[in-house]
Write a protein that holds these residues in place. Structure first.
Motif, PDB file in Angstrom:
ATOM      1  N   THR A 227       0.836  -1.209   0.000  1.00  0.00           N
ATOM      2  CA  THR A 227       0.000   0.000   0.000  1.00  0.00           C
ATOM      3  C   THR A 227       0.866   1.252   0.000  1.00  0.00           C
ATOM      4  O   THR A 227       0.413   2.315  -0.399  1.00  0.00           O
ATOM      5  CB  THR A 227      -0.929   0.032   1.232  1.00  0.00           C
ATOM      6  OG1 THR A 227      -0.132  -0.047   2.411  1.00  0.00           O
ATOM      7  CG2 THR A 227      -1.927  -1.112   1.205  1.00  0.00           C
ATOM      8  N   ARG A 228       2.104   1.124   0.480  1.00  0.00           N
ATOM      9  CA  ARG A 228       2.966   2.309   0.554  1.00  0.00           C
ATOM     10  C   ARG A 228       4.293   2.156  -0.176  1.00  0.00           C
ATOM     11  O   ARG A 228       4.942   3.150  -0.481  1.00  0.00           O
ATOM     12  CB  ARG A 228       3.279   2.638   2.026  1.00  0.00           C
ATOM     13  CG  ARG A 228       2.072   3.003   2.847  1.00  0.00           C
ATOM     14  CD  ARG A 228       1.609   4.405   2.523  1.00  0.00           C
ATOM     15  NE  ARG A 228       0.288   4.667   3.087  1.00  0.00           N
ATOM     16  CZ  ARG A 228      -0.233   5.872   3.216  1.00  0.00           C
ATOM     17  NH1 ARG A 228       0.444   6.944   2.831  1.00  0.00           N
ATOM     18  NH2 ARG A 228      -1.439   6.026   3.692  1.00  0.00           N
ATOM     19  N   LEU A 229       4.722   0.906  -0.385  1.00  0.00           N
ATOM     20  CA  LEU A 229       6.086   0.696  -0.883  1.00  0.00           C
ATOM     21  C   LEU A 229       6.090   0.081  -2.273  1.00  0.00           C
ATOM     22  O   LEU A 229       5.184  -0.682  -2.619  1.00  0.00           O
ATOM     23  CB  LEU A 229       6.844  -0.242   0.069  1.00  0.00           C
ATOM     24  CG  LEU A 229       7.045   0.262   1.507  1.00  0.00           C
ATOM     25  CD1 LEU A 229       7.646  -0.842   2.370  1.00  0.00           C
ATOM     26  CD2 LEU A 229       7.954   1.477   1.527  1.00  0.00           C
ATOM     27  N   PRO A 230       7.125   0.376  -3.064  1.00  0.00           N
ATOM     28  CA  PRO A 230       7.286  -0.330  -4.340  1.00  0.00           C
ATOM     29  C   PRO A 230       7.711  -1.791  -4.117  1.00  0.00           C
ATOM     30  O   PRO A 230       7.982  -2.187  -2.981  1.00  0.00           O
ATOM     31  CB  PRO A 230       8.373   0.455  -5.070  1.00  0.00           C
ATOM     32  CG  PRO A 230       8.887   1.464  -4.153  1.00  0.00           C
ATOM     33  CD  PRO A 230       8.137   1.415  -2.870  1.00  0.00           C
ATOM     34  N   VAL A 231       7.797  -2.527  -5.205  1.00  0.00           N
ATOM     35  CA  VAL A 231       7.939  -3.981  -5.102  1.00  0.00           C
ATOM     36  C   VAL A 231       9.252  -4.404  -4.422  1.00  0.00           C
ATOM     37  O   VAL A 231       9.248  -5.295  -3.559  1.00  0.00           O
ATOM     38  CB  VAL A 231       7.869  -4.624  -6.500  1.00  0.00           C
ATOM     39  CG1 VAL A 231       8.006  -6.117  -6.403  1.00  0.00           C
ATOM     40  CG2 VAL A 231       6.549  -4.285  -7.144  1.00  0.00           C
ATOM     41  N   THR A 232      10.362  -3.774  -4.794  1.00  0.00           N
ATOM     42  CA  THR A 232      11.649  -4.238  -4.267  1.00  0.00           C
ATOM     43  C   THR A 232      11.721  -4.157  -2.739  1.00  0.00           C
ATOM     44  O   THR A 232      12.078  -5.147  -2.076  1.00  0.00           O
ATOM     45  CB  THR A 232      12.813  -3.448  -4.918  1.00  0.00           C
ATOM     46  OG1 THR A 232      12.644  -3.519  -6.339  1.00  0.00           O
ATOM     47  CG2 THR A 232      14.145  -4.030  -4.540  1.00  0.00           C
ATOM     48  N   PRO A 233      11.392  -3.018  -2.117  1.00  0.00           N
ATOM     49  CA  PRO A 233      11.388  -3.002  -0.643  1.00  0.00           C
ATOM     50  C   PRO A 233      10.404  -4.010  -0.044  1.00  0.00           C
ATOM     51  O   PRO A 233      10.687  -4.607   0.997  1.00  0.00           O
ATOM     52  CB  PRO A 233      10.969  -1.570  -0.301  1.00  0.00           C
ATOM     53  CG  PRO A 233      11.233  -0.772  -1.505  1.00  0.00           C
ATOM     54  CD  PRO A 233      11.110  -1.685  -2.669  1.00  0.00           C
ATOM     55  N   VAL A 234       9.262  -4.232  -0.742  1.00  0.00           N
ATOM     56  CA  VAL A 234       8.300  -5.222  -0.239  1.00  0.00           C
ATOM     57  C   VAL A 234       8.958  -6.598  -0.183  1.00  0.00           C
ATOM     58  O   VAL A 234       8.858  -7.322   0.822  1.00  0.00           O
ATOM     59  CB  VAL A 234       7.036  -5.258  -1.131  1.00  0.00           C
ATOM     60  CG1 VAL A 234       6.160  -6.456  -0.776  1.00  0.00           C
ATOM     61  CG2 VAL A 234       6.238  -3.975  -0.981  1.00  0.00           C
ATOM     62  N   LEU A 236      12.185  -7.316  -0.037  1.00  0.00           N
ATOM     63  CA  LEU A 236      13.250  -7.360   0.973  1.00  0.00           C
ATOM     64  C   LEU A 236      12.662  -7.516   2.367  1.00  0.00           C
ATOM     65  O   LEU A 236      13.146  -8.315   3.180  1.00  0.00           O
ATOM     66  CB  LEU A 236      14.101  -6.082   0.888  1.00  0.00           C
ATOM     67  CG  LEU A 236      14.981  -5.964  -0.357  1.00  0.00           C
ATOM     68  CD1 LEU A 236      15.670  -4.612  -0.418  1.00  0.00           C
ATOM     69  CD2 LEU A 236      16.022  -7.076  -0.348  1.00  0.00           C
ATOM     70  N   ILE A 237      11.607  -6.759   2.657  1.00  0.00           N
ATOM     71  CA  ILE A 237      11.011  -6.830   4.001  1.00  0.00           C
ATOM     72  C   ILE A 237      10.382  -8.205   4.216  1.00  0.00           C
ATOM     73  O   ILE A 237      10.502  -8.796   5.293  1.00  0.00           O
ATOM     74  CB  ILE A 237       9.989  -5.685   4.188  1.00  0.00           C
ATOM     75  CG1 ILE A 237      10.726  -4.341   4.183  1.00  0.00           C
ATOM     76  CG2 ILE A 237       9.218  -5.858   5.493  1.00  0.00           C
ATOM     77  CD1 ILE A 237       9.826  -3.128   4.167  1.00  0.00           C
ATOM     78  N   CYS A 238       9.714  -8.728   3.178  1.00  0.00           N
ATOM     79  CA  CYS A 238       9.114 -10.065   3.303  1.00  0.00           C
ATOM     80  C   CYS A 238      10.197 -11.116   3.553  1.00  0.00           C
ATOM     81  O   CYS A 238      10.013 -12.029   4.364  1.00  0.00           O
ATOM     82  CB  CYS A 238       8.326 -10.422   2.048  1.00  0.00           C
ATOM     83  SG  CYS A 238       6.726  -9.616   1.977  1.00  0.00           S
ATOM     84  N   LEU A 243      12.944 -14.882   7.263  1.00  0.00           N
ATOM     85  CA  LEU A 243      14.122 -15.366   7.989  1.00  0.00           C
ATOM     86  C   LEU A 243      13.949 -15.134   9.490  1.00  0.00           C
ATOM     87  O   LEU A 243      14.282 -15.992  10.314  1.00  0.00           O
ATOM     88  CB  LEU A 243      15.378 -14.650   7.467  1.00  0.00           C
ATOM     89  CG  LEU A 243      15.744 -14.992   6.024  1.00  0.00           C
ATOM     90  CD1 LEU A 243      16.903 -14.134   5.534  1.00  0.00           C
ATOM     91  CD2 LEU A 243      16.098 -16.468   5.899  1.00  0.00           C
ATOM     92  N   GLY A 244      13.413 -13.963   9.830  1.00  0.00           N
ATOM     93  CA  GLY A 244      13.176 -13.657  11.244  1.00  0.00           C
ATOM     94  C   GLY A 244      12.214 -14.659  11.866  1.00  0.00           C
ATOM     95  O   GLY A 244      12.429 -15.134  12.992  1.00  0.00           O
ATOM     96  N   GLY A 245      11.164 -15.013  11.121  1.00  0.00           N
ATOM     97  CA  GLY A 245      10.182 -15.977  11.626  1.00  0.00           C
ATOM     98  C   GLY A 245      10.787 -17.357  11.797  1.00  0.00           C
ATOM     99  O   GLY A 245      10.471 -18.070  12.744  1.00  0.00           O
TER     100      GLY A 245
END
Lengths: 321, 306
Positions: A227-234, A236-238, A243-245
């Motif tokens: 809703t706020r970010l372009p695909v690449t940051p999405v 990376l965060i996912c 990995l965090g999970g």
């Protein structure tokens, strides 16, 4: 219900658009082809090759699915904003909540179809490699043909009719894998000394279903971020959340009792390792229903919370495209 | 009692902010205007004057920073109000893999039209825009003008009370342009309100009853075309050209004597548009092979004439 008509229309289009993206076919085909090739690669190795095929197949399905879910959900909303179709749709009597949730549901449906294809490939691969000594070609051959023929037939069809290649190839991959499953079911496995007792290891579907809940969480997370970010940051965060999970238990588990920050981080991260129950299958024939229900409730609650945040973000988003 | 305006903007402002919430661009700077119900209203201005920002605020896609905006008596963010609005965006925002039939069916579902009504309107609109023969081709293969026609059809699907057209004639051939202008006038004749923006001032002049001119986010002028354009200090007298050249000289002499000023005498020139349309339509009637693009369109869709 009138709102349901809008929801279905938007969700259907979102699913179709997701499946028509080249990256969707690329990931689906790579994962399914990789899974059906696993018995060829891992058989004849010393020791536990059947279990390696099974574990690798589900690992491929889950990692590929997470990538696919994040890409498809992130792209879906970002592309609508970039292309201006979001403005065209939201200028109609469509509530923002309907638009956002329907887009997410549509991508979820596409990821579900991917899951069906990948799990069909996994069932075939596990049967084909159920013995350490030799391959079950009654399962391996139809599976390999399905993965190989789907893009070839779709390419010929595209050449002849001009219809979109990617959605045709994915549709054929799904249909061929299900057909391969049906063909293999006709012939009982010729192998002896199997690592798993039955013709097909249907309990794989129980674990696959749990992993599918994890993919649903990925769709929700990527949709909210998009809703706020372009695909690449999405993406990376996912990947970071994934990995965090996976590592949350090891890093945060010891601190949960005495640290609020650790508890907060643990709740925020998708605890995907809870869905990885293959080791448990070695000691029990089935995933306990109560455990599966608990996982479903956890995935639903986590996804609902993330979607609520995404919806709040989308409601205040200005559409300038 | 006079009808309330279809759109009422009062001291409307819009400031775009950067990532850190600092003001970046002041796109609209306190404009006030009213679009009377049942009229064609033109919002004019050069690029970057705030027209599209204003339209997006009217559609509830952008939110005003300050000021008040009422659309059909409600907030522009009201979903119910949007069912009475038709919007043609400046760019043709279409799903490229859908055909015209699928595109219009999709939008009909968003308007919650019953299936039978949707089918009938879609057939009529495809005839009206001259793309019935291309109903099963993906719109991604269309020219800009053809895509524009699909955009126009989706804006009219719900038989809207308020039609917002952002550069409606951009990318259209002269026949398409004439058709859009006829459509706008027909909608106004049925009591619909039309708000349009255009860079093509001749088109605006042909259809608009009122205009507002924006520059740099500010409203510079507003009123009817007669109020804004009539040159009250000059008068035109038109009559058939006399066969005898002497008669013309007598008229000039009489005018000079009566007014004490030299009158201008010339032949009025017909506009290029009707001349072009006449010869192209004549050629189209003679042509034997069918067109691959948009064909000369049918008259206004019947559901838009009721």
């Amino acid at each position: 219900m009138a709102g349901a008509v809008q929801f279905r229309a938007i969700a259907r289009l979102a699913a179709l658009e997701a499946i028509r993206r080249p990256v969707f076919l690329l990931v689906s085909l790579s994962v399914c082809a990789g899974i059906v090739a696993l018995p060829l690669l891992l058989n004849y190795t010393l020791g536990d090759s059947a279990r390696m095929v099974r574990d690798s197949a589900l690992a491929l399905y889950f990692v590929g699915g997470w990538l696919l879910a994040a890409t498809a959900a992130g792209e879906s909303l970002a592309r609508e904003r970039r292309r201006g179709t979001a403005a065209a749709v939201l200028a109609k009597p469509v509530a923002r909540a309907t638009f956002f949730l329907a887009k997410t549901a549509g991508v979820g449906a596409a990821v579900f179809l991917y899951s069906v294809a990948a799990l069909a490939a996994a069932l075939l691969a596990v049967r084909a490699g159920a013995s350490d000594l030799r391959l079950d070609w009654t399962a391996a051959l139809p599976a390999l043909l399905a993965a190989g023929l789907a893009p070839a037939v779709a390419g010929a069809w595209n050449h002849r009719t001009g219809r979109p290649f990617t959605s045709a190839a994915f549709g054929l991959l799904l249909a061929f894998l299900l057909a391969a499953l049906a063909v293999a079911a006709v012939f009982p496995t010729p192998l002896e000394r199997l690592a798993f007792p039955a013709n097909f290891s249907w309990e794989l579907l129980e674990v696959g279903g749990l992993l599918g809940l994890g993919l649903g969480m990925a769709v929700a997370l990527a949709a909210a971020l998009a809703t706020r970010l372009p695909v690449t940051p999405v993406l990376l965060i996912c990947a970071g959340f994934f990995l965090g999970g996976l590592m949350a238990d090891y890093f945060l588990g010891p601190h949960l009792a005495d640290s609020f920050a650790a508890r907060l981080a643990y709740a925020a991260l998708p605890n995907v390792q809870a869905f990885w129950l293959l080791d448990a299958l070695d000691v029990a024939a089935h995933v306990p229903a109560a455990y599966a229900a608990g996982c479903a409730a956890y995935a639903a609650a986590w996804s609902a919370a993330v979607l609520a945040l995404g919806l709040a973000s989308f409601r205040s988003l200005e559409i300038s495209g | 009692m006079e009808n309330p305006p279809a759109i009422q903007a009062t001291d409307l402002r819009k400031t775009f902010r950067d990532f850190w919430r600092r003001p970046r661009v002041e796109a609209v700077r306190g404009i006030s205007f009213a679009v009377p119900a049942g009229q064609v209203f033109g919002l004019l201005g050069p690029n970057g004057s705030g027209k599209s920002t204003t339209i997006k605020m009217i559609l509830g896609l952008l939110f005003p920073t300050a000021g008040r905006l009422d659309v059909l008596g409600a907030s522009p963010r009201s979903v119910a109000v949007k069912s009475r609005i038709g919007y043609l965006p400046e760019e043709s925002y279409l799903y490229p893999h859908l055909t015209p039939l699928e595109t219009l069916t999709f939008y009909a579902r968003l308007f919650r039209l019953p299936a039978a009504v949707a089918r009938e309107r879609i057939a009529q609109l495809l005839d009206m825009i001259g793309l019935a023969h291309a109903r099963n081709r993906p719109v991604g293969e269309f020219s800009k003008g053809m895509a524009r026609r699909i955009g126009l059809a989706q804006a009219l699907l719900n038989d809207p009370d308020l039609v917002i057209l952002d550069e409606p004639t951009a990318g259209l051939d002269p026949q398409g342009t004439r058709q859009v202008k006829d459509l706008i006038l027909a909608l106004a004749a049925r009591g619909k309100t039309v708000l349009l923006t255009s860079h093509l001032l001749a088109d605006v002049e042909d259809v608009c009853a009122q205009v507002a001119i924006l520059f740099n986010g500010r409203l510079l002028a507003q009123g009817t075309l007669d109020e804004l354009l009539a040159q009250k200090d000059k008068t035109t007298l038109t009559f058939p050209t006399p066969a005898d050249p002497l008669a013309l000289r007598k008229v000039r002499d009489a005018a000079r004597a009566a007014l004490g000023a030299e009158p201008a005498l010339d032949h009025p020139r017909q506009p290029l548009e009707p001349y072009f349309l006449r010869i192209v339509e004549s050629a189209a009637q003679d042509a034997a092979s069918p067109a691959s693009g948009a064909v000369p369109a049918a008259p206004l869709a019947p559901f838009l004439q009721k």
